[in-house]
Design an enzyme around this catalytic site. Structure first.
Site, PDB file in Angstrom:
ATOM      1  N   SER A  87      36.717 -25.087  52.365  1.00  0.00           N
ATOM      2  CA  SER A  87      37.578 -23.938  52.588  1.00  0.00           C
ATOM      3  C   SER A  87      38.506 -24.145  53.785  1.00  0.00           C
ATOM      4  CB  SER A  87      36.666 -22.713  52.750  1.00  0.00           C
ATOM      5  OG  SER A  87      37.363 -21.530  52.723  1.00  0.00           O
ATOM      6  N   HIS A 112      39.664 -23.545  47.905  1.00  0.00           N
ATOM      7  CA  HIS A 112      39.908 -22.408  47.012  1.00  0.00           C
ATOM      8  C   HIS A 112      41.058 -21.606  47.593  1.00  0.00           C
ATOM      9  CE1 HIS A 112      38.156 -19.448  49.805  1.00  0.00           C
ATOM     10  NE2 HIS A 112      37.365 -20.440  50.137  1.00  0.00           N
TER      11      HIS A 112
END
Length: 184
Positions: A87, A112
């Site tokens: 992330s 993401h």
């Protein structure tokens, strides 16, 4: 000298571990440390990563200061993935000096689409117009934030716009070899 050999020459006091959840407190501590290191000398700095990610705004603050070290002080900032880099943790790695970003063989990566909280508590006495304006501001901020992250990832890596979009849509796990192929 092989670029990986530079890691052997970096003393302990020029080494930082970015581990655990990235938050504003951690980013503020790192920024203070970066500032001190920039004042001390122009010797290389090594950042070792093992993080599940965290607050993307805090991660971007770290990025800004890594860029400052490189651009203002001419410091090589090496990044090494020791375990997981998920992330928002990926953002500081991609601004480390190109050619000095490494991963151990079994490093794991995950990216993401950035998330932003746009929830809002409303009670009967809440001004509905203000609620709509606040939500609109948060949505605009989220869009601006996502655009900044896209620009960062596309300018510092070779992920490519289509691949980035696919990773964001599906959430993408990949290994060290794939990260190397994308110049992460």
């Amino acid at each position: 000298m092989d670029k990986k050999d530079i890691l052997k020459t970096i003393p302990r006091e020029r080494t930082i571990f970015l581990e655990g959840q990235i938050c504003f407190e951690q980013s503020n501590d790192l920024i203070k440390r970066f500032f001190e290191m920039g004042q001390e000398s122009d010797r290389p700095i090594a950042i070792y990563f093992n993080t599940p990610g965290g607050d993307s705004s805090a991660a971007l603050k770290i990025c800004d200061n890594i860029e400052r070290l490189k651009n203002t002080h001419g410091i090589i900032v090496a990044g090494v993935v020791l375990g997981n880099l998920y992330s928002a943790g990926m953002f500081p790695l991609v601004v480390c000096t190109k050619g000095y970003r490494f991963s151990l063989q079994h490093g794991k990566f995950y990216i993401h689409e950035p998330e932003q909280d746009v929830t809002y508590k409303v009670n009967p006495s809440t001004d509905k117009v203000k609620v709509v304006q606040d939500l609109d501001d948060r949505i605009r901020e989220t869009i601006t934030h996502k655009e900044a992250i896209n620009k960062l990832l596309l300018s510092k890596t070779e992920i490519g716009e289509n691949n980035l979009r696919n990773l964001f849509v599906s959430g993408g796990y990949f290994n060290a070899e794939a990260a190397k192929a994308m110049a992460i």
